[in-house]
Design a protein around this motif. Sequence first.
Motif, short mmCIF file in Angstrom:
data_model
loop_
_atom_site.label_atom_id
_atom_site.label_comp_id
_atom_site.label_asym_id
_atom_site.label_seq_id
_atom_site.Cartn_x
_atom_site.Cartn_y
_atom_site.Cartn_z
N ASP A 199 9.71 4.61 22.37
CA ASP A 199 9.70 5.53 21.23
C ASP A 199 11.12 5.93 20.84
OD1 ASP A 199 7.04 5.48 20.90
OD2 ASP A 199 6.66 7.57 21.40
N LEU A 200 11.28 6.11 19.55
CA LEU A 200 12.59 6.48 19.02
C LEU A 200 12.37 7.29 17.76
CD1 LEU A 200 15.58 5.60 19.81
CD2 LEU A 200 15.43 4.08 17.86
N TRP A 201 13.12 8.37 17.61
CA TRP A 201 13.13 9.12 16.37
C TRP A 201 14.45 8.84 15.66
CZ3 TRP A 201 11.28 14.80 17.69
CH2 TRP A 201 9.93 14.76 18.05
N THR A 202 14.36 8.52 14.38
CA THR A 202 15.55 8.41 13.54
C THR A 202 15.73 9.73 12.82
OG1 THR A 202 15.20 6.04 13.23
CG2 THR A 202 16.63 7.16 11.66
N VAL A 203 16.85 10.40 13.05
CA VAL A 203 17.13 11.71 12.48
C VAL A 203 18.25 11.56 11.45
CG1 VAL A 203 17.78 14.10 12.95
CG2 VAL A 203 16.49 12.79 14.65
N VAL A 204 17.95 11.89 10.21
CA VAL A 204 18.91 11.76 9.12
C VAL A 204 19.20 13.15 8.57
CG1 VAL A 204 19.37 10.76 6.85
CG2 VAL A 204 18.03 9.47 8.53
N GLU A 205 20.47 13.54 8.60
CA GLU A 205 20.91 14.83 8.08
C GLU A 205 21.66 14.59 6.77
OE1 GLU A 205 22.69 17.64 10.87
OE2 GLU A 205 22.27 16.18 12.45
N LYS A 206 21.30 15.33 5.75
CA LYS A 206 21.96 15.24 4.46
C LYS A 206 22.40 16.62 4.03
CE LYS A 206 19.38 11.21 2.77
NZ LYS A 206 18.53 10.67 1.68
N GLY A 242 22.31 24.40 7.55
CA GLY A 242 21.95 24.42 6.14
C GLY A 242 21.73 23.03 5.57
N ARG A 243 21.69 22.02 6.42
CA ARG A 243 21.53 20.64 5.97
C ARG A 243 20.06 20.24 5.99
NH1 ARG A 243 26.51 17.90 6.42
NH2 ARG A 243 25.46 15.90 6.63
N GLU A 244 19.69 19.39 5.05
CA GLU A 244 18.34 18.83 5.03
C GLU A 244 18.21 17.78 6.12
OE1 GLU A 244 16.10 17.62 1.26
OE2 GLU A 244 16.58 15.70 2.20
N THR A 245 17.26 17.96 7.00
CA THR A 245 17.09 17.09 8.15
C THR A 245 15.73 16.42 8.09
OG1 THR A 245 18.50 18.54 9.48
CG2 THR A 245 17.12 16.96 10.67
N THR A 246 15.72 15.11 8.21
CA THR A 246 14.48 14.33 8.18
C THR A 246 14.41 13.48 9.45
OG1 THR A 246 14.51 14.21 5.77
CG2 THR A 246 13.12 12.61 6.94
N TYR A 247 13.29 13.56 10.15
CA TYR A 247 13.12 12.72 11.34
C TYR A 247 11.83 11.92 11.23
CZ TYR A 247 10.12 16.57 13.07
OH TYR A 247 9.14 17.52 13.23
N THR A 248 11.90 10.69 11.69
CA THR A 248 10.79 9.76 11.56
C THR A 248 10.61 8.98 12.84
OG1 THR A 248 11.46 9.47 9.25
CG2 THR A 248 9.81 7.94 10.10
N LEU A 249 9.38 8.75 13.24
CA LEU A 249 9.10 7.88 14.38
C LEU A 249 9.48 6.46 14.01
CD1 LEU A 249 7.79 7.53 17.20
CD2 LEU A 249 5.64 7.08 16.00
N SER A 250 10.26 5.83 14.86
CA SER A 250 10.73 4.48 14.55
C SER A 250 10.86 3.70 15.84
CB SER A 250 12.07 4.54 13.81
OG SER A 250 13.03 5.22 14.58
N ASN A 251 11.49 2.57 15.74
CA ASN A 251 11.77 1.74 16.90
C ASN A 251 12.95 0.88 16.55
OD1 ASN A 251 11.13 -0.76 18.90
ND2 ASN A 251 10.17 1.11 19.65
N GLY A 252 13.62 0.36 17.54
CA GLY A 252 14.82 -0.40 17.26
C GLY A 252 14.55 -1.68 16.52
N ALA A 253 15.58 -2.27 15.97
CA ALA A 253 15.47 -3.56 15.31
C ALA A 253 16.56 -4.47 15.89
CB ALA A 253 15.66 -3.41 13.80
N PRO A 254 16.21 -5.42 16.77
CA PRO A 254 14.86 -5.78 17.21
C PRO A 254 14.22 -4.66 18.03
CG PRO A 254 16.48 -6.86 18.59
CD PRO A 254 17.24 -6.22 17.48
N PRO A 255 12.88 -4.64 18.11
CA PRO A 255 12.21 -3.53 18.77
C PRO A 255 12.67 -3.37 20.21
CG PRO A 255 10.64 -4.87 17.57
CD PRO A 255 11.93 -5.61 17.55
N ILE A 256 12.88 -2.12 20.61
CA ILE A 256 13.22 -1.82 22.00
C ILE A 256 11.91 -1.78 22.79
CG2 ILE A 256 14.28 -0.13 23.52
CD1 ILE A 256 15.89 0.84 21.15
N MET A 257 11.87 -2.50 23.89
CA MET A 257 10.65 -2.59 24.68
C MET A 257 10.90 -2.03 26.08
SD MET A 257 8.88 -3.89 22.34
CE MET A 257 7.35 -4.08 23.24
#
Length: 433
Positions: free
Chosen positions: A399-406, A323-338
């Motif tokens: 590639d990395l997805w950042t998944v945020v659940e609220k 029942g949580r709002e889930t948002t996922y976004t294409l991202s990369n590490g900081a510093p970028p993961i190579m």
Amino acid sequence: MQSAYIGLVADAMASRSLKPVAMPPPPIILVTDHSTTPPTATRYTFDRNDIDFSLAYRRIKSLLTHPPCPHHPQYLWPCDACESAFTAKYWTCAATLLDYFADFHSIDTPLMQSIWFYLLDIWQESAHILPYETVLDETIEHSVALIGRARARDFEKAVRDTITLFEVTVWGRRTEADSWDQVIYDPRGEAMCPVGEYDTGPWASGVKPWNQFLGEGGMGVAAPWSAAASTSTSQDNTNGDRDGDGGRDGEHEKTITRYIPHPAIALIEGHTARSRLLANSFYTKQKLTPPQYNAALADWEAHTVVLPSKRSQPHTYTSRFTGRETTYTLSNGAPPIMRYEGLGDPQLELAVPDGDWNLMDECVASCRGVTAYVGVSGGDEDEEDEDMMDSEDELVPFDLWTVVEKGIGGGGRGEVLDLGGTGGMFETWYAEE
């Protein structure tokens, strides 16, 4: 006279076939403080090995604030006094860590094991108080630099040998077949793999590679700035409803951030493509009319994971399980993961050595006709990434997805999840607060 007596006793024992009784080993004692939740160990004792946890914790943590040498520039090796002051503390901490992992790690609680691995990573990071990498990279040629370079080389070898000793102490001696598995990581995230060196962000020793990414907070990757901005501290949502009408008193918004790494995205893509084929086959066999067929496929697609192709396009849905709002976004590490592009053995010419699972996976996938997942993190909307790619032609983004659940949470661990008609299978499944 005394030696003659000892000899007589030995002869008497031998003549009577008497054998000395083997003494049992001393017990391992862990003193635990149960006034805290969860309980924590305060003292470890086994024979002559006695560790005061609070003293060891403070000593190892103090390595992080050890001052550098004020007498020599940072590109030169520290003076004798400053070097000795640091190494005395540094190797004392190493001895304490080895004492723990040798005698107590295998029977300790998971909480205390994780704390000791955390201290081990602090010990690894603190090696850079002595600037051995900078000294070894410098090209200055004079007597002081040459002496410092020799000391830096000796110190680097001692650190590497000690980490190898930690590996053997924690894991035991391993054969070539299981030498690929890793117990201790460089906290900075630099690691050598069969196809080259990877820079994957911060890592935590003692945690399996997949858990480095999938655990809450994502230890295996530094948070991208966009994710860091969106995962601010929990916000109180009290609305002043003191009589309980709205049921909101004391509740707050809980935000959880996780990361899905490149290999997991490849699995998601493969499973999604396969399920799409199964859906097409199923609806075709139902003998539906074209409008019904199109409506069924559209409904299926509406509940399918959308694979993002650009970083600035978040996808949001409400989980049917939590029942949580889930948002996922294409991202990369900081510093970028190579990572290195392509396969390690595309022509299948190499004999796969024991334990080289990276090449084994590539070989099996090629034989099964499975194509490799192609990363899409390097979007052309980010000029900084273009510059990075131009300067490192052989590297491609990981590639990395950042998944945020609220969601709204209150009352601790007693919040039962609504699993949307799954019956009693998960009726004892509780949400972590």
